[in-house]
Design a protein around this motif. Structure first.
Motif, PDB file in Angstrom:
ATOM      1  N   ASP A 166      55.131 -47.094  47.642  1.00 45.81           N
ATOM      2  CA  ASP A 166      55.284 -47.807  48.912  1.00 45.81           C
ATOM      3  C   ASP A 166      53.891 -48.037  49.471  1.00 45.81           C
ATOM      4  O   ASP A 166      53.230 -47.106  49.939  1.00 45.81           O
ATOM      5  CB  ASP A 166      56.134 -46.995  49.890  1.00 45.81           C
ATOM      6  CG  ASP A 166      56.545 -47.807  51.117  1.00 45.81           C
ATOM      7  OD1 ASP A 166      55.831 -48.776  51.459  1.00 45.81           O
ATOM      8  OD2 ASP A 166      57.572 -47.473  51.738  1.00 45.81           O
ATOM      9  N   CYS A 209      52.982 -49.487  55.155  1.00 51.02           N
ATOM     10  CA  CYS A 209      53.704 -48.836  56.246  1.00 51.02           C
ATOM     11  C   CYS A 209      52.735 -48.582  57.401  1.00 51.02           C
ATOM     12  O   CYS A 209      51.519 -48.697  57.254  1.00 51.02           O
ATOM     13  CB  CYS A 209      54.370 -47.544  55.785  1.00 51.02           C
ATOM     14  SG  CYS A 209      53.227 -46.218  55.312  1.00 51.02           S
ATOM     15  N   SER A 247      59.160 -56.593  49.876  1.00 51.09           N
ATOM     16  CA  SER A 247      58.878 -56.073  51.209  1.00 51.09           C
ATOM     17  C   SER A 247      60.191 -55.679  51.862  1.00 51.09           C
ATOM     18  O   SER A 247      61.261 -56.128  51.447  1.00 51.09           O
ATOM     19  CB  SER A 247      58.154 -57.140  52.043  1.00 51.09           C
ATOM     20  OG  SER A 247      57.862 -56.641  53.344  1.00 51.09           O
ATOM     21  N   GLY A 248      60.106 -54.860  52.891  1.00 52.87           N
ATOM     22  CA  GLY A 248      61.314 -54.370  53.529  1.00 52.87           C
ATOM     23  C   GLY A 248      62.221 -55.451  54.066  1.00 52.87           C
ATOM     24  O   GLY A 248      63.435 -55.267  54.151  1.00 52.87           O
ATOM     25  N   SER A 267      57.480 -51.123  52.107  1.00 46.89           N
ATOM     26  CA  SER A 267      58.603 -51.158  53.045  1.00 46.89           C
ATOM     27  C   SER A 267      58.262 -51.861  54.345  1.00 46.89           C
ATOM     28  O   SER A 267      59.155 -52.358  55.037  1.00 46.89           O
ATOM     29  CB  SER A 267      59.053 -49.730  53.362  1.00 46.89           C
ATOM     30  OG  SER A 267      57.985 -48.998  53.959  1.00 46.89           O
ATOM     31  N   PHE A 273      57.400 -50.238  56.850  1.00 45.18           N
ATOM     32  CA  PHE A 273      58.096 -49.309  57.736  1.00 45.18           C
ATOM     33  C   PHE A 273      57.287 -49.082  59.005  1.00 45.18           C
ATOM     34  O   PHE A 273      56.090 -48.814  58.960  1.00 45.18           O
ATOM     35  CB  PHE A 273      58.306 -47.979  57.004  1.00 45.18           C
ATOM     36  CG  PHE A 273      58.979 -46.913  57.813  1.00 45.18           C
ATOM     37  CD1 PHE A 273      60.346 -46.927  57.996  1.00 45.18           C
ATOM     38  CD2 PHE A 273      58.233 -45.874  58.378  1.00 45.18           C
ATOM     39  CE1 PHE A 273      60.984 -45.926  58.736  1.00 45.18           C
ATOM     40  CE2 PHE A 273      58.850 -44.870  59.108  1.00 45.18           C
ATOM     41  CZ  PHE A 273      60.233 -44.903  59.288  1.00 45.18           C
ATOM     42  N   SER A 308      63.008 -50.572  61.685  1.00 44.98           N
ATOM     43  CA  SER A 308      62.520 -51.216  60.470  1.00 44.98           C
ATOM     44  C   SER A 308      63.670 -51.724  59.626  1.00 44.98           C
ATOM     45  O   SER A 308      64.801 -51.232  59.725  1.00 44.98           O
ATOM     46  CB  SER A 308      61.669 -50.233  59.651  1.00 44.98           C
ATOM     47  OG  SER A 308      60.537 -49.825  60.387  1.00 44.98           O
ATOM     48  N   ILE A 338      63.963 -51.351  56.492  1.00 47.78           N
ATOM     49  CA  ILE A 338      64.319 -50.394  55.442  1.00 47.78           C
ATOM     50  C   ILE A 338      63.423 -49.168  55.583  1.00 47.78           C
ATOM     51  O   ILE A 338      62.324 -49.252  56.154  1.00 47.78           O
ATOM     52  CB  ILE A 338      64.162 -51.064  54.055  1.00 47.78           C
ATOM     53  CG1 ILE A 338      64.985 -50.355  52.990  1.00 47.78           C
ATOM     54  CG2 ILE A 338      62.698 -51.166  53.647  1.00 47.78           C
ATOM     55  CD1 ILE A 338      65.178 -51.188  51.730  1.00 47.78           C
ATOM     56  N   ASP A 339      63.890 -48.037  55.082  1.00 42.16           N
ATOM     57  CA  ASP A 339      63.118 -46.798  55.192  1.00 42.16           C
ATOM     58  C   ASP A 339      62.047 -46.739  54.107  1.00 42.16           C
ATOM     59  O   ASP A 339      62.066 -47.486  53.122  1.00 42.16           O
ATOM     60  CB  ASP A 339      64.067 -45.599  55.072  1.00 42.16           C
ATOM     61  CG  ASP A 339      63.551 -44.362  55.793  1.00 42.16           C
ATOM     62  OD1 ASP A 339      62.343 -44.302  56.094  1.00 42.16           O
ATOM     63  OD2 ASP A 339      64.360 -43.446  56.042  1.00 42.16           O
ATOM     64  N   LEU A 340      61.126 -45.814  54.277  1.00 41.19           N
ATOM     65  CA  LEU A 340      60.034 -45.635  53.325  1.00 41.19           C
ATOM     66  C   LEU A 340      60.572 -45.386  51.918  1.00 41.19           C
ATOM     67  O   LEU A 340      61.456 -44.552  51.710  1.00 41.19           O
ATOM     68  CB  LEU A 340      59.176 -44.449  53.755  1.00 41.19           C
ATOM     69  CG  LEU A 340      58.320 -44.662  55.006  1.00 41.19           C
ATOM     70  CD1 LEU A 340      58.022 -43.329  55.674  1.00 41.19           C
ATOM     71  CD2 LEU A 340      57.033 -45.384  54.645  1.00 41.19           C
ATOM     72  N   ARG A 378      62.516 -47.065  50.008  1.00 42.57           N
ATOM     73  CA  ARG A 378      63.902 -47.412  49.704  1.00 42.57           C
ATOM     74  C   ARG A 378      64.076 -48.884  49.301  1.00 42.57           C
ATOM     75  O   ARG A 378      65.193 -49.408  49.306  1.00 42.57           O
ATOM     76  CB  ARG A 378      64.786 -47.088  50.912  1.00 42.57           C
ATOM     77  CG  ARG A 378      64.791 -45.603  51.270  1.00 42.57           C
ATOM     78  CD  ARG A 378      65.519 -44.774  50.237  1.00 42.57           C
ATOM     79  NE  ARG A 378      65.354 -43.336  50.385  1.00 42.57           N
ATOM     80  CZ  ARG A 378      66.015 -42.563  51.245  1.00 42.57           C
ATOM     81  NH1 ARG A 378      66.890 -43.103  52.074  1.00 42.57           N
ATOM     82  NH2 ARG A 378      65.792 -41.268  51.277  1.00 42.57           N
ATOM     83  N   MET A 379      63.011 -49.575  48.955  1.00 45.54           N
ATOM     84  CA  MET A 379      63.068 -50.990  48.584  1.00 45.54           C
ATOM     85  C   MET A 379      63.526 -51.145  47.139  1.00 45.54           C
ATOM     86  O   MET A 379      63.444 -50.204  46.352  1.00 45.54           O
ATOM     87  CB  MET A 379      61.682 -51.647  48.727  1.00 45.54           C
ATOM     88  CG  MET A 379      60.964 -51.353  50.032  1.00 45.54           C
ATOM     89  SD  MET A 379      60.200 -49.708  50.003  1.00 45.54           S
ATOM     90  CE  MET A 379      58.901 -49.933  48.806  1.00 45.54           C
TER      91      MET A 379
END
Length: 280
Positions: A7, A10, A224-225, A250, A252, A258, A260-262, A264-265
């Motif tokens: 990631d 962020c 990207s998130g 992310s 984030f 956000s 999506i969380d850190l 988790r993409m």
């Protein structure tokens, strides 16, 4: 077999994130991130603490920053710097110069919002700021949500702060040439962040990416998130067409705020070369 989880985008409270650098790193580690870059806006003050926490946790960490760049007719694009020497003086000074314009921009945003009956926005935004030198539109957005004018930060941007909306003001950031030169001078690599979020026609985006590559830029954020599957396909095509390395982040900013969380993409498409293969 575990898939490598990088990631490389962020934010923390050092710019417009909701969590401190150390808490951000701990959250990333808890989410199974193997390689993290903290990329606060125009600021590298959180990197030392983040790197120390990553070291304690045994997680790989690289220096990062997201530089605000002016492009074309009142368009802001963001260039990620990854894997650089955070002591490199021209980068440190260049980022300080970019940050120097944020307060005046914030006061102009507040003046525009005052015209549409959102009063006291500058003081309201400051309530959400850890570093006053980095007051941003996200801080205004949180205050506007507090007032009840929108249900979330994204809604504020859509209705109040984006180009053409009441709280938008024009501002000159770094040039593309400056941003890439600072990053490369510091031994890092330059990556275009979230290419799908810029209000650029396809031809103008292609021209921007070509210029970025001519200046020595090497990467594009393919995942990207804020991306859906169609965005990822489009960005993968851009990476192949321009010969860019592919990045994943992310973007984030904090829980509940956000996309999506850190970590988790989705993963990068298999045929692309990840940008982290060029990072030490």
């Amino acid at each position: 077999m575990k898939v490598f989880n990088a990631d490389l985008h962020c934010h923390s409270t050092v710019s417009d994130g909701l969590l401190s650098p150390t808490v951000t790193v701990r959250r990333a580690h808890g989410n199974g991130v193997d390689l993290l870059a903290l990329t606060d806006h125009d600021e590298i003050g959180g990197l030392e603490a983040a790197a120390a926490m990553a070291g304690e946790l045994g997680m790989r960490f690289i220096n990062g920053v997201e530089i605000s760049v002016s492009w074309g007719d009142d368009q802001t694009v963001h260039i990620l710097g990854l894997g650089f020497d955070r002591q490199f003086t021209p980068l440190v000074q260049g980022l300080a110069n970019v940050r120097g314009g944020r307060d005046s921009r914030a006061r102009r945003i507040a003046a525009e919002l005052d015209k549409v009956s959102i009063h006291g926005a500058y003081e309201g935004a400051l309530k959400y700021v850890s570093n006053p030198a980095l007051i941003s539109r996200s801080h205004f957005a949180r205050y506007i949500v507090e007032l009840g004018h929108a249900k979330d930060v994204k809604g504020v941007f859509d209705w109040w702060l984006a180009k053409g909306k009441p709280g938008h003001v024009q501002h000159a950031w770094a040039t593309m040439e400056e941003a890439v030169r600072w990053i490369h001078g510091a031994g890092g690599i330059a990556v275009v962040a979230h290419p799908g979020r810029y209000r650029l026609a396809r031809a103008e985006l292609a021209r921007m990416l070509a210029m970025f590559k001519d200046l020595g830029g090497v990467g594009i954020e393919v995942v990207s998130g804020s991306n859906n599957e169609e965005h990822i396909r489009d960005h993968a095509h851009l990476a192949r067409h321009h010969g860019f390395l592919a990045s994943r982040g992310s973007d984030f900013h904090g829980p509940g705020e956000s996309w999506i969380d850190l970590g988790r993409m989705p993963q990068l498409p298999d045929d692309l070369t990840p940008v982290w293969t060029r990072l030490h």
